[in-house]
Design a protein around this motif. Sequence first.
Motif, short mmCIF file in Angstrom:
data_model
loop_
_atom_site.label_atom_id
_atom_site.label_comp_id
_atom_site.label_asym_id
_atom_site.label_seq_id
_atom_site.Cartn_x
_atom_site.Cartn_y
_atom_site.Cartn_z
N ILE A 154 49.01 5.80 3.71
CA ILE A 154 49.09 4.85 4.80
C ILE A 154 48.56 5.50 6.06
O ILE A 154 49.04 6.56 6.47
CB ILE A 154 50.54 4.37 4.99
CG1 ILE A 154 51.03 3.72 3.68
CG2 ILE A 154 50.63 3.39 6.15
CD1 ILE A 154 52.51 3.44 3.63
N GLY A 155 47.56 4.86 6.67
CA GLY A 155 46.91 5.41 7.84
C GLY A 155 47.54 4.98 9.15
O GLY A 155 48.45 4.14 9.18
N GLU A 156 47.02 5.54 10.20
CA GLU A 156 47.46 5.17 11.55
C GLU A 156 47.10 3.71 11.81
O GLU A 156 45.98 3.29 11.56
CB GLU A 156 46.79 6.06 12.60
CG GLU A 156 47.32 7.47 12.65
CD GLU A 156 48.77 7.56 13.11
OE1 GLU A 156 49.20 6.74 13.96
OE2 GLU A 156 49.48 8.44 12.60
N PRO A 157 48.05 2.94 12.35
CA PRO A 157 47.78 1.52 12.63
C PRO A 157 46.69 1.35 13.69
O PRO A 157 46.48 2.22 14.54
CB PRO A 157 49.12 1.01 13.15
CG PRO A 157 50.14 1.97 12.63
CD PRO A 157 49.44 3.30 12.59
N ILE A 158 46.03 0.22 13.62
CA ILE A 158 45.00 -0.17 14.58
C ILE A 158 45.48 -1.45 15.25
O ILE A 158 45.75 -2.45 14.58
CB ILE A 158 43.66 -0.44 13.88
CG1 ILE A 158 43.19 0.81 13.12
CG2 ILE A 158 42.60 -0.90 14.88
CD1 ILE A 158 42.03 0.55 12.17
N ASP A 159 45.57 -1.45 16.56
CA ASP A 159 46.02 -2.63 17.30
C ASP A 159 44.82 -3.55 17.54
O ASP A 159 43.97 -3.27 18.38
CB ASP A 159 46.64 -2.21 18.62
CG ASP A 159 47.25 -3.36 19.39
OD1 ASP A 159 47.13 -4.53 18.94
OD2 ASP A 159 47.86 -3.11 20.44
N ALA A 160 44.76 -4.64 16.79
CA ALA A 160 43.62 -5.57 16.91
C ALA A 160 43.59 -6.23 18.28
O ALA A 160 42.54 -6.71 18.70
CB ALA A 160 43.68 -6.62 15.81
#
Length: 185
Positions: A154-160
């Motif tokens: 699980i990678g670092e989240p990306i804030d769309a």
Amino acid sequence: LLFRGSTAGNNRVPMQGPLVVVANHGSHLDPPLLGHALGRPVAFMAKAELFSIPLLGQAMRAAEFPSVDRSNRQRAVRDLEKARAMMESGIVLWAAPEGTRSPDGKLLPFKKGCFHLALDTEAVIVPVAIRGIHKVLPARSWRFNLGQQVSVHIGEPIDAATYTREDLPELMAETRQRIATLLGG
């Protein structure tokens, strides 16, 4: 067990707000494996043609998985609106931007639908790589290969919400790069 496995990084999954899990797609076993790895129920955003498969389609309808009709743009837009409403109610959506299962575990080209959805809902995208799942139940097969090593990364989240519609190619490229890195490629 169908596989031996591990998860890495599940503390990166936000517990609130609109969330789209974007992962590589190697097997029909991806959805239950992701739900287990994330520790949260996950609804699979599935292409409409899967709903016509006996048993699988019935199970997906019963689980209220949203469908996307990629052959009809107007219907696809309505389908994405339903998925948006589900996300706003707190349901985590898993999307496979490749649109089909990879036969060899390598990333296929990405489609735009889930990224439009993430932008429209200002969702957080969680990039995920599932290593080895394509060996357990290969694409275009119902033959199980037991005892395979599988791991979920699980990678670092990306804030769309920090991207605009004009930034869609960059959002897709960033997500793809993170998944490729998690896959080890």
